[in-house]
Design an enzyme around this catalytic site. Sequence first.
Site, PDB file in Angstrom:
ATOM      1  CE  LYS A   1      -3.671   2.228   2.651  1.00 30.57           C
ATOM      2  NZ  LYS A   1      -4.562   2.104   3.817  1.00 30.57           N
TER       3      LYS A   1
ATOM      4  CG  ASP B   1     -12.730   5.277   6.588  1.00 30.29           C
ATOM      5  OD1 ASP B   1     -13.946   5.517   6.439  1.00 30.29           O
ATOM      6  OD2 ASP B   1     -11.922   5.290   5.647  1.00 30.29           O
TER       7      ASP B   1
END
Length: 173
Positions: free
Chosen positions: A26, A142
């Site tokens: 990532k 989130d």
Amino acid sequence: GKESDIYEVFHEAQPEAQYKGPCIIKIQRLGRTSFRTVKTNRDYIGKRQHYSWLYLSKIAATKEFAFMTALHEHNFPVPVPVDHSRHIICMQQIMGLRLDELRLDMIAGETEQEQLVFVENLRRECLDLIIRLAQYGLIHGDFNEFNLLVEEDTFRVVMIDFPQMVSTHHPNA
């Protein structure tokens, strides 16, 4: 995603490596035109007026790797953290789907009732994760259908994406 690029990578696992399977890297990319509000949504810059987007991306990656490592050590369902450097994180690849991609016709079960029981168990598992995080003093920040993966073999829920994780004592918790 808005904040990062995700790539499947192949590596030669070292004998001493904790994880030897397929990996994902990532690459944090805070500050893209589609996500310019990072300075108002994150605590990374404090009261600074000037900052580098690369620096913010490095902070996000470091924070995410630290949370993923701590959660993994406490047996939370997260990808195995492999390593990180600068604004890049390497982690276990989870074979499955994001929760938003899961459809009833993909769920094991002969009847609609069996499928609904499965969905209810999935909902309960997600709520239990939120409660367990709070018991450890954490808020995901989130927790949504885009940051929850469902493993294809076990149908276990796996959490991802931790740069917005905060303490339960944080003013925005």
